[in-house]
Design a protein around this motif. Sequence first.
Motif, PDB file in Angstrom:
ATOM      1  N   LEU A  22       2.187 -26.099  24.796  1.00  0.00           N
ATOM      2  CA  LEU A  22       3.076 -26.009  23.634  1.00  0.00           C
ATOM      3  C   LEU A  22       2.467 -25.173  22.511  1.00  0.00           C
ATOM      4  O   LEU A  22       3.173 -24.436  21.821  1.00  0.00           O
ATOM      5  N   ASN A  23       1.141 -25.251  22.342  1.00  0.00           N
ATOM      6  CA  ASN A  23       0.499 -24.586  21.198  1.00  0.00           C
ATOM      7  C   ASN A  23      -0.354 -23.382  21.605  1.00  0.00           C
ATOM      8  O   ASN A  23      -1.155 -22.902  20.814  1.00  0.00           O
ATOM      9  N   GLN A  24      -0.227 -22.922  22.842  1.00  0.00           N
ATOM     10  CA  GLN A  24      -1.038 -21.791  23.296  1.00  0.00           C
ATOM     11  C   GLN A  24      -0.140 -20.714  23.883  1.00  0.00           C
ATOM     12  O   GLN A  24       0.905 -21.011  24.488  1.00  0.00           O
ATOM     13  N   ARG A  25      -0.538 -19.500  23.752  1.00  0.00           N
ATOM     14  CA  ARG A  25       0.190 -18.403  24.360  1.00  0.00           C
ATOM     15  C   ARG A  25      -0.175 -18.288  25.825  1.00  0.00           C
ATOM     16  O   ARG A  25      -1.147 -18.887  26.288  1.00  0.00           O
ATOM     17  N   GLU A  26       0.604 -17.490  26.540  1.00  0.00           N
ATOM     18  CA  GLU A  26       0.432 -17.438  28.006  1.00  0.00           C
ATOM     19  C   GLU A  26      -0.884 -16.783  28.414  1.00  0.00           C
ATOM     20  O   GLU A  26      -1.413 -15.913  27.710  1.00  0.00           O
ATOM     21  N   LYS A  27      -1.372 -17.223  29.565  1.00  0.00           N
ATOM     22  CA  LYS A  27      -2.565 -16.651  30.186  1.00  0.00           C
ATOM     23  C   LYS A  27      -2.309 -16.534  31.686  1.00  0.00           C
ATOM     24  O   LYS A  27      -1.555 -17.314  32.256  1.00  0.00           O
ATOM     25  N   ARG A  28      -2.945 -15.554  32.280  1.00  0.00           N
ATOM     26  CA  ARG A  28      -2.860 -15.445  33.738  1.00  0.00           C
ATOM     27  C   ARG A  28      -3.620 -16.634  34.349  1.00  0.00           C
ATOM     28  O   ARG A  28      -4.685 -17.015  33.853  1.00  0.00           O
ATOM     29  N   VAL A  29      -3.074 -17.168  35.427  1.00  0.00           N
ATOM     30  CA  VAL A  29      -3.638 -18.398  35.969  1.00  0.00           C
ATOM     31  C   VAL A  29      -3.555 -18.422  37.493  1.00  0.00           C
ATOM     32  O   VAL A  29      -2.688 -17.777  38.105  1.00  0.00           O
ATOM     33  N   ARG A  30      -4.499 -19.146  38.052  1.00  0.00           N
ATOM     34  CA  ARG A  30      -4.493 -19.433  39.492  1.00  0.00           C
ATOM     35  C   ARG A  30      -4.563 -20.952  39.659  1.00  0.00           C
ATOM     36  O   ARG A  30      -5.338 -21.621  38.969  1.00  0.00           O
ATOM     37  N   LEU A  31      -3.767 -21.500  40.578  1.00  0.00           N
ATOM     38  CA  LEU A  31      -3.832 -22.923  40.908  1.00  0.00           C
ATOM     39  C   LEU A  31      -4.563 -23.080  42.236  1.00  0.00           C
ATOM     40  O   LEU A  31      -4.249 -22.400  43.220  1.00  0.00           O
ATOM     41  N   THR A  32      -5.547 -23.985  42.251  1.00  0.00           N
ATOM     42  CA  THR A  32      -6.284 -24.287  43.479  1.00  0.00           C
ATOM     43  C   THR A  32      -6.139 -25.781  43.768  1.00  0.00           C
ATOM     44  O   THR A  32      -6.393 -26.609  42.884  1.00  0.00           O
ATOM     45  N   PHE A  33      -5.726 -26.124  44.982  1.00  0.00           N
ATOM     46  CA  PHE A  33      -5.469 -27.521  45.339  1.00  0.00           C
ATOM     47  C   PHE A  33      -6.625 -28.054  46.191  1.00  0.00           C
ATOM     48  O   PHE A  33      -6.816 -27.636  47.336  1.00  0.00           O
ATOM     49  N   LYS A  34      -7.404 -28.950  45.605  1.00  0.00           N
ATOM     50  CA  LYS A  34      -8.555 -29.553  46.282  1.00  0.00           C
ATOM     51  C   LYS A  34      -8.142 -30.950  46.769  1.00  0.00           C
ATOM     52  O   LYS A  34      -8.443 -31.971  46.132  1.00  0.00           O
ATOM     53  N   LEU A  35      -7.430 -30.992  47.890  1.00  0.00           N
ATOM     54  CA  LEU A  35      -6.917 -32.270  48.382  1.00  0.00           C
ATOM     55  C   LEU A  35      -8.029 -33.238  48.732  1.00  0.00           C
ATOM     56  O   LEU A  35      -7.878 -34.457  48.562  1.00  0.00           O
ATOM     57  N   GLU A  36      -9.152 -32.719  49.228  1.00  0.00           N
ATOM     58  CA  GLU A  36     -10.253 -33.604  49.604  1.00  0.00           C
ATOM     59  C   GLU A  36     -10.887 -34.276  48.385  1.00  0.00           C
ATOM     60  O   GLU A  36     -11.541 -35.312  48.508  1.00  0.00           O
ATOM     61  N   LEU A  37     -10.687 -33.680  47.193  1.00  0.00           N
ATOM     62  CA  LEU A  37     -11.199 -34.256  45.945  1.00  0.00           C
ATOM     63  C   LEU A  37     -10.101 -34.909  45.123  1.00  0.00           C
ATOM     64  O   LEU A  37     -10.376 -35.464  44.058  1.00  0.00           O
ATOM     65  N   ASP A  38      -8.864 -34.808  45.593  1.00  0.00           N
ATOM     66  CA  ASP A  38      -7.706 -35.313  44.839  1.00  0.00           C
ATOM     67  C   ASP A  38      -7.616 -34.625  43.486  1.00  0.00           C
ATOM     68  O   ASP A  38      -7.350 -35.260  42.467  1.00  0.00           O
ATOM     69  N   GLU A  39      -7.822 -33.298  43.482  1.00  0.00           N
ATOM     70  CA  GLU A  39      -7.814 -32.547  42.235  1.00  0.00           C
ATOM     71  C   GLU A  39      -6.982 -31.277  42.360  1.00  0.00           C
ATOM     72  O   GLU A  39      -6.856 -30.711  43.455  1.00  0.00           O
ATOM     73  N   VAL A  40      -6.421 -30.834  41.240  1.00  0.00           N
ATOM     74  CA  VAL A  40      -5.831 -29.510  41.150  1.00  0.00           C
ATOM     75  C   VAL A  40      -6.612 -28.759  40.073  1.00  0.00           C
ATOM     76  O   VAL A  40      -6.831 -29.282  38.974  1.00  0.00           O
ATOM     77  N   TRP A  41      -7.060 -27.543  40.407  1.00  0.00           N
ATOM     78  CA  TRP A  41      -7.840 -26.746  39.466  1.00  0.00           C
ATOM     79  C   TRP A  41      -6.937 -25.677  38.861  1.00  0.00           C
ATOM     80  O   TRP A  41      -6.249 -24.937  39.590  1.00  0.00           O
ATOM     81  N   VAL A  42      -6.930 -25.603  37.535  1.00  0.00           N
ATOM     82  CA  VAL A  42      -6.159 -24.598  36.811  1.00  0.00           C
ATOM     83  C   VAL A  42      -7.160 -23.564  36.301  1.00  0.00           C
ATOM     84  O   VAL A  42      -7.900 -23.794  35.337  1.00  0.00           O
ATOM     85  N   ASN A  43      -7.190 -22.394  36.956  1.00  0.00           N
ATOM     86  CA  ASN A  43      -8.198 -21.371  36.673  1.00  0.00           C
ATOM     87  C   ASN A  43      -7.615 -20.247  35.814  1.00  0.00           C
ATOM     88  O   ASN A  43      -6.611 -19.641  36.181  1.00  0.00           O
ATOM     89  N   THR A  44      -8.270 -19.975  34.680  1.00  0.00           N
ATOM     90  CA  THR A  44      -7.951 -18.795  33.866  1.00  0.00           C
ATOM     91  C   THR A  44      -9.205 -17.928  33.809  1.00  0.00           C
ATOM     92  O   THR A  44     -10.258 -18.301  34.353  1.00  0.00           O
ATOM     93  N   ALA A  45      -9.095 -16.804  33.145  1.00  0.00           N
ATOM     94  CA  ALA A  45     -10.262 -15.919  33.040  1.00  0.00           C
ATOM     95  C   ALA A  45     -11.380 -16.571  32.246  1.00  0.00           C
ATOM     96  O   ALA A  45     -12.569 -16.267  32.455  1.00  0.00           O
ATOM     97  N   GLU A  46     -11.032 -17.501  31.331  1.00  0.00           N
ATOM     98  CA  GLU A  46     -12.050 -18.119  30.479  1.00  0.00           C
ATOM     99  C   GLU A  46     -12.554 -19.462  31.012  1.00  0.00           C
ATOM    100  O   GLU A  46     -13.751 -19.761  30.918  1.00  0.00           O
ATOM    101  N   THR A  47     -11.671 -20.267  31.529  1.00  0.00           N
ATOM    102  CA  THR A  47     -12.058 -21.632  31.895  1.00  0.00           C
ATOM    103  C   THR A  47     -11.408 -22.072  33.207  1.00  0.00           C
ATOM    104  O   THR A  47     -10.484 -21.423  33.723  1.00  0.00           O
ATOM    105  N   THR A  48     -11.924 -23.206  33.699  1.00  0.00           N
ATOM    106  CA  THR A  48     -11.323 -23.882  34.853  1.00  0.00           C
ATOM    107  C   THR A  48     -11.134 -25.351  34.497  1.00  0.00           C
ATOM    108  O   THR A  48     -12.108 -26.049  34.211  1.00  0.00           O
ATOM    109  N   MET A  49      -9.883 -25.795  34.480  1.00  0.00           N
ATOM    110  CA  MET A  49      -9.586 -27.207  34.238  1.00  0.00           C
ATOM    111  C   MET A  49      -9.449 -27.916  35.580  1.00  0.00           C
ATOM    112  O   MET A  49      -8.639 -27.499  36.418  1.00  0.00           O
TER     113      MET A  49
END
Length: 310
Positions: free
Chosen positions: A226-253
């Motif tokens: 809501l408070n951030q402008r758009e960034k290019r992103v990649r989604l990575t699905f780590k099913l074995e860890l029960d995680e989804v990684w949201v990757n941008t050029a600066e960070t990985t959530m």
Amino acid sequence: MDARELETTASSSSNNNNNNVDIEHEKYETKQSADADQMPLSSNEDKNITSDATSIVEKDTPASSSSTTNTISLIPITIKIKYKTQTFDIKCGLYDTLKDLKEQIDKLTDIDPKIQKLVYKTISTNKSTDATTLKDLNITDGTKLLLIGATRSEMLSTTAAATGASGTNTKDSLDDQQSKKKEPLSKMTQHAKILKSGKPDNAGIGIRNVNEALPSSLDGMYMSTLNQREKRVRLTFKLELDEVWVNTAETTMKIQMNQIRNVIDEPIEGHEEYSIVGLQKGTTEQSIIWIYWVPSQYVKAIRQAILSDN
């Protein structure tokens, strides 16, 4: 009577006597044979005959297939179930069904079998039915499975929190929400501004009205909050860890899938082969991570992976 007549008479008498003897002998043998048939067998003879008969039956009768199946189904195995910081050892049979396993897990964790998701390497049990056996899933003794799902108490608390939040809204805010629901996401100012810049040059191929299996990662999309402008992103699905990684050029959530309360999705008007997908972590709009230009054929698989939707 002359000598010839005497000889003839004597010969005839002798023949009659011999015939009578033969007849009596045959009667005697017949009686003896009948008596022998009626005579009871000795215990040893009876056992020998019974044993021989049993041996013949055993040789001629094939083994019962149901007996063999029952023996196989009782092959014991132990499965390790990892849930958050806990690990459970569950004893079951190789030919037990997925339903049987989930019922045992329910007793240990209080997670409803309907929302349980079990991950083994890259295989998710969402693709299987309750009648699928553990052997069909290539699960053997000592196999480790990752359990994903919220307990009944966690589900209740989430529902209560959502109800409480909605209960604080005024009539005006409710009217606003209803009007927003009627308006397509792609027409809302927040999203239309990002979509106006067009599709990323490295976007994947989108297909409408088709569902495909979840890939390990998706690239060529935009992300915003809501408070951030758009960034290019990649989604990575780590099913074995029960995680989804949201990757941008600066960070990985790295987001735990059980922390995502809801997945919002809607095709982009005029480009229905692509969708807008929102990953909602909390109860407010600020908690939603919006992903744009997601190939529509993967949206259902994303929901299944995160929410265990069917």
